[in-house]
Structures are given as C-alpha cells and as structure tokens.
Design a protein around this motif. Sequence first.
Motif, PDB file in Angstrom:
ATOM      1  N   VAL A  39       0.873  -1.172   0.000  1.00 49.19           N
ATOM      2  CA  VAL A  39       0.000   0.000   0.000  1.00 49.19           C
ATOM      3  C   VAL A  39       0.907   1.218   0.000  1.00 49.19           C
ATOM      4  O   VAL A  39       1.715   1.396   0.892  1.00 49.19           O
ATOM      5  CB  VAL A  39      -0.902   0.032   1.254  1.00 49.19           C
ATOM      6  CG1 VAL A  39      -1.764   1.282   1.277  1.00 49.19           C
ATOM      7  CG2 VAL A  39      -1.789  -1.206   1.288  1.00 49.19           C
ATOM      8  N   ALA A  41       1.027   5.478  -0.569  1.00 47.63           N
ATOM      9  CA  ALA A  41       0.170   6.649  -0.739  1.00 47.63           C
ATOM     10  C   ALA A  41       0.671   7.588  -1.831  1.00 47.63           C
ATOM     11  O   ALA A  41      -0.093   8.311  -2.409  1.00 47.63           O
ATOM     12  CB  ALA A  41       0.037   7.397   0.581  1.00 47.63           C
ATOM     13  N   VAL A  46       2.564   4.674  -6.906  1.00 51.45           N
ATOM     14  CA  VAL A  46       1.408   4.077  -7.581  1.00 51.45           C
ATOM     15  C   VAL A  46       1.732   3.889  -9.068  1.00 51.45           C
ATOM     16  O   VAL A  46       1.527   2.815  -9.634  1.00 51.45           O
ATOM     17  CB  VAL A  46       0.155   4.985  -7.413  1.00 51.45           C
ATOM     18  CG1 VAL A  46      -1.008   4.481  -8.255  1.00 51.45           C
ATOM     19  CG2 VAL A  46      -0.245   5.088  -5.944  1.00 51.45           C
ATOM     20  N   ARG A 364      -7.306   1.964  -1.368  1.00 48.50           N
ATOM     21  CA  ARG A 364      -7.751   2.568  -2.624  1.00 48.50           C
ATOM     22  C   ARG A 364      -9.261   2.392  -2.852  1.00 48.50           C
ATOM     23  O   ARG A 364      -9.932   3.287  -3.365  1.00 48.50           O
ATOM     24  CB  ARG A 364      -6.953   1.935  -3.778  1.00 48.50           C
ATOM     25  CG  ARG A 364      -7.173   2.614  -5.096  1.00 48.50           C
ATOM     26  CD  ARG A 364      -6.119   2.225  -6.088  1.00 48.50           C
ATOM     27  NE  ARG A 364      -6.373   0.894  -6.626  1.00 48.50           N
ATOM     28  CZ  ARG A 364      -5.939   0.486  -7.819  1.00 48.50           C
ATOM     29  NH1 ARG A 364      -5.230   1.309  -8.566  1.00 48.50           N
ATOM     30  NH2 ARG A 364      -6.188  -0.708  -8.254  1.00 48.50           N
TER      31      ARG A 364
HETATM   32  C1  GDG Z   1       3.770  13.441  -7.420  1.00 50.65           C
HETATM   33  C2  GDG Z   1       3.465  14.848  -7.990  1.00 50.65           C
HETATM   34  C3  GDG Z   1       2.081  13.764  -9.783  1.00 50.65           C
HETATM   35  C4  GDG Z   1      -3.629   9.825  -1.303  1.00 50.65           C
HETATM   36  N1  GDG Z   1      -4.142   9.529  -0.097  1.00 50.65           N
HETATM   37  C5  GDG Z   1      -4.275   8.198  -0.052  1.00 50.65           C
HETATM   38  C6  GDG Z   1      -3.826   7.672  -1.260  1.00 50.65           C
HETATM   39  N2  GDG Z   1      -3.444   8.685  -2.001  1.00 50.65           N
HETATM   40  C7  GDG Z   1      -2.984   8.540  -3.394  1.00 50.65           C
HETATM   41  C8  GDG Z   1      -3.935   9.206  -4.351  1.00 50.65           C
HETATM   42  C9  GDG Z   1      -3.044   9.405  -5.562  1.00 50.65           C
HETATM   43  C10 GDG Z   1      -1.693   9.639  -4.917  1.00 50.65           C
HETATM   44  O1  GDG Z   1      -1.759   9.179  -3.582  1.00 50.65           O
HETATM   45  C11 GDG Z   1      -1.328  11.107  -4.860  1.00 50.65           C
HETATM   46  O2  GDG Z   1      -0.950  11.490  -6.136  1.00 50.65           O
HETATM   47  P1  GDG Z   1      -0.778  13.002  -6.565  1.00 50.65           P
HETATM   48  O3  GDG Z   1      -0.634  13.030  -8.017  1.00 50.65           O
HETATM   49  O4  GDG Z   1      -1.955  13.774  -6.068  1.00 50.65           O
HETATM   50  O5  GDG Z   1       0.435  13.584  -5.760  1.00 50.65           O
HETATM   51  P2  GDG Z   1       1.961  13.360  -5.260  1.00 50.65           P
HETATM   52  O6  GDG Z   1       2.040  12.311  -4.218  1.00 50.65           O
HETATM   53  O7  GDG Z   1       2.397  14.720  -4.827  1.00 50.65           O
HETATM   54  O8  GDG Z   1       2.790  12.891  -6.533  1.00 50.65           O
HETATM   55  C12 GDG Z   1       2.117  14.859  -8.703  1.00 50.65           C
HETATM   56  C13 GDG Z   1       2.499  12.437  -9.196  1.00 50.65           C
HETATM   57  O9  GDG Z   1       3.772  12.520  -8.540  1.00 50.65           O
HETATM   58  C14 GDG Z   1       2.619  11.379 -10.300  1.00 50.65           C
HETATM   59  O10 GDG Z   1       3.506  11.795 -11.289  1.00 50.65           O
HETATM   60  O11 GDG Z   1       0.754  13.649 -10.266  1.00 50.65           O
HETATM   61  O12 GDG Z   1       1.907  16.116  -9.326  1.00 50.65           O
HETATM   62  O13 GDG Z   1       3.485  15.818  -6.950  1.00 50.65           O
HETATM   63  O14 GDG Z   1      -2.981   8.247  -6.324  1.00 50.65           O
HETATM   64  O15 GDG Z   1      -5.040   8.361  -4.552  1.00 50.65           O
HETATM   65  N3  GDG Z   1      -3.849   6.364  -1.563  1.00 50.65           N
HETATM   66  C15 GDG Z   1      -4.322   5.518  -0.616  1.00 50.65           C
HETATM   67  N4  GDG Z   1      -4.780   5.965   0.599  1.00 50.65           N
HETATM   68  C16 GDG Z   1      -4.770   7.295   0.916  1.00 50.65           C
HETATM   69  O16 GDG Z   1      -5.220   7.684   2.003  1.00 50.65           O
HETATM   70  N5  GDG Z   1      -4.375   4.210  -0.883  1.00 50.65           N
END
Ligand code: GDG
Length: 491
Positions: A39, A41, A46, A364
Amino acid sequence: MAGRGHPRARVLRTGAGFVARLVIVSNRVAVPEEGGKAVAAGGLAVAVKEAFTAYEGLWFGWSGNIADDPSEEPTLIDRGRVQYAVVDLSPQDHREYYAGFANRALWPIMHYRLGLGAFSRSDYAGYCRVNRIFARQLAKLIEPDDIIWVHDYHLLPLASELRGLGIANPIGYFHHIPWPAADVFNSLPASGDLLRAIADYDLIGLQTDPDVQNLHRNLCDTLRAIPLGGGSLMVDGRRTRIRSFPIGIDVAGFREAAERAGSNKVVRDTIAGLRTRKLLIGVDRLDYSKGVPERMEAVNRFFASNPDQRGNVVYIQITPKSRSEVPEYEQLSREVNETVGEINGSLGEPAWTPIQYVTKAYPRTVLAGLYRAARVGLVTPMRDGMNLVAKEYVVAQSEEDPGVLVLSKFAGAARQLPEAILVNPYDHFEVAEAIRTALYMPRGERLERWRPMAERMTREDVDWWARNFLSELENFRTVEREPPTAAAAAE
Ligand code: GDG
C-alpha cells in the motif's frame, strides 16, 4: 538484440517491439509483501507499480530505513517478475539528501515557493553524495542491454554519476513535479550544476508542455545548449531530448474499485451518515503545494455566502501526513488543524460538522467509493506536476450521474481535463463560486463535461504513459553520441 548473451537480462515485449530489462530507479521503493500488495500513498509509487504490471525488471532505491552503518551492498529481493534492490540511508544522508536538499530546497523551488526554499551547502553536498553512492551500487547491477528509467527530483545527478562510472546504456528521467520558469529555478544556488547534470540523461520526460518550454529555454539561455529540433538539444557535446509525457492512472483498476466499493463498510457507513447531504471531497498528501488550508478557506467562504447550504453539504478532506521530519510540514499540519477547528467551531451545529478532516491513509477502494459518492471533487493545488487525484475522481464517477470536478488551473492535469471547472486556487471567492456552480449543475451539463474527460483518461492511462516513454527511450540505443556537424546544428 536485447538480452542476447546476457543470461540474467530478461527480454520483454512492448508495443514498439522488444526491449531489454527495464531498470527503474526512484528515491523510495515500495517492496510488496511476499504474495501480497504494497500500500503506497505517493503518486510516484502508484505509477511505477502500475508500469511494472506491464514490464519485468529491477527496481532500485532507498528501502525507507535509516541505519547507523548502512551496508555498501543493496539488499536484493526477488518477487517474480520484478527484482528489488534496496539500500538504507545513514541518519546524515537522510537529513541532508532527503529531508534537506530534496525536500527543503528542490521541492519548494520546483513548486514556485521561493520563500519556503531553504538552501544549505551541506545539504547539497549530502544530496550529491547519496546520488554518487546510489550510482556506485546500481552500476554493479547494470547489464549492457538494460534500459534505465530514473524517477524524480531526488535523483537529478544520477545519470551524470553513472556516466562517470562508464555506464553507456540509455538513461531516461521522468520529473513528476513542475519544472519552473528559469528565473525561479536559477535562484537555487546549485542550479547551474543541476542543469548540466540533467543534460546527461538521453531522454527527459516532463508532465506538461509549459514545463518542457521552461527547461528547454533555461538550457539554451544558461548553458548555451544548441536546439536540434523536435525537442532535442546538444548540451556540452551531448545530445538530450526533452518531451512531455503526462502521467496517467490505472483506469481499469480504479473504475473496478469504484464499482465494487459500495460493499466496503467505511464507504457504506459514510454514505449512510450523509443522509440527504451532498458531499464535497478532497484527497491529498499533507503538503503545502496541495492548497489544503486555502481550500478550507474557500469552503468557509462558500458557506458564508450560501447560508441556505449550511447543514446540506459536508466536506470530507482525507490527508495522510507526509514528510513530518521537514519543519515546514509540521507547521502546515498545525495550520490545517487550526483552520478546521476555527471553521467547524464557528459554523458547525451539534447535528452538523461542515469539515470532516482525517489524516489516516485509506485503502484505494475506500477512496474510489468516496470519490463516487461525492457530488464535487475539490482538487485545488497551488501548483502540481500532474495530480492523480483529479484523474481518479473522474474515473470513479458513475456514468449515469457523474459528479463535478473543481480543478486548479495550476495542476498539470488541467491540460487534459479542460472540461472541469478550472479555478485559481489563490482566489477563495472564485473557488467558493465554483463549488456553488458544481453543486447546482444539472445532470445534462455534468454528463456533457464528464464524458470527454472519462474518454481521455481511458485513452491516456498509465500504460500509455509508460509505453510512450519507454519506446522513445529505446531509440537511444542507436543514437550517435558525437557532436553535430555545423550544418545539422544550424538546422
Ligand atoms: C507526485 C506529484 C504527480 C492519497 N491519499 C491516499 C492515497 N493517495 C494517493 C492518491 C493518488 C496519490 O496518492 C497522490 O498522487 P498526486 O498526483 O496527487 O500527488 P503526489 O504524491 O504529490 O505525486 C504529482 C504524481 O507525482 C505522479 O507523477 O501527479 O503532481 O506531486 O494516487 O489516490 N492512496 C491511498 N490511501 C490514501 O489515504 N491508498
């Protein structure tokens, strides 16, 4: 071609033909439990995990452990299709490389937050040292036909270090976060070194075209790079190519999770607790780039100017903590707690809490189910490379009655999701107005906006992203690494 004569190099098939073993390098490696799933985050974790569902190979990086006397050799873990090679960091390496230079200097600068940038020479030395250590350890595992794909800002100098050790394989780099305008990037004291180092990658992938233009222009202006057309550049006698590859999500997996999430207890209880209330949802790592306190102020403003909606709308914000060892994140955590407390205290009633704020990470399926239950997805980062939550929200919607995405125009995702309500996250009034528009939007308009976004997300998913990047990187096996002739350079 690939893999022949190298018994450990597995030959893989991509849309473009055959490539050799794929070696992915990222700061953190999410090693799955034996026979189970990890898992993770973070968006990067991912995406890399998804990329490996289509490719076999090796994933190298930090184990997540801090050890007083880390081993010189990586620990190798075999999980069938993917081998993992992980290394521990010493407390000093962790402090200087990770918490220091990567997350207190590069992260804020890349996100246009000059005021938050904390540059220190010792942190920068630690950042370079860890990249050198990683390169030395990785170089021993590289086989001649491997292609190497490095991820993110922690590892900008890695290709340069690998080249210094004689590694001539194609090396690509994908930058998950924004690449800022030259004046912003160049305010970083180490910017010149880092620009030279990044040019040692064969292929540089960024999230959007404006990011590409920023880096391209900076290389030309600062290092006198010679543009060769088609995104290729000659920098100090080496050829590199810069292109945008907007990252996608595992659409099929996410849609399926959303469809079966109704049977999940957390989702069921949340929906039951809403009764007739409409749901606004936000899901973000706790990070100042995500604009969480600013979004809460906008929700506050919405309730202030729409008193009839008090008691009828609930905002759930899921925000797992991240980087708590970095002082700016501790400060943000306090700020968000205070903001939630103030808004709930001043607006709430015994039977209604306007903001439900949770810092736990959920599976997820739970996220997918809550996205689907939410009439409005609030994704309002102040600046974001892409933002996968925006894409997940779209994909999780029911095709009969989809919700509305309110999206920051400063998220890379806005370029692929122009049918969302695009907002300036710095303007609370504008975001409050967008929330109102979203809540009142008739089903016909919701469908009209959602369909093209859902189609685009399906087409441009995570496989599409990985395949595009890798098939282009594969081309660098045959690229001539000599300086161009004067005629070619003048083209
Ligand atoms: C970097 C860049 C770019 C969040 N809370 C939980 C959880 N998540 C998952 C979301 C999403 C992922 O985490 C967050 O992705 P983001 O794209 O919003 O942001 P960053 O972590 O900052 O990632 C970003 C990314 O890289 C990919 O290139 O898009 O701009 O900053 O998938 O769903 N997942 C789970 N539990 C949670 O509580 N399982």
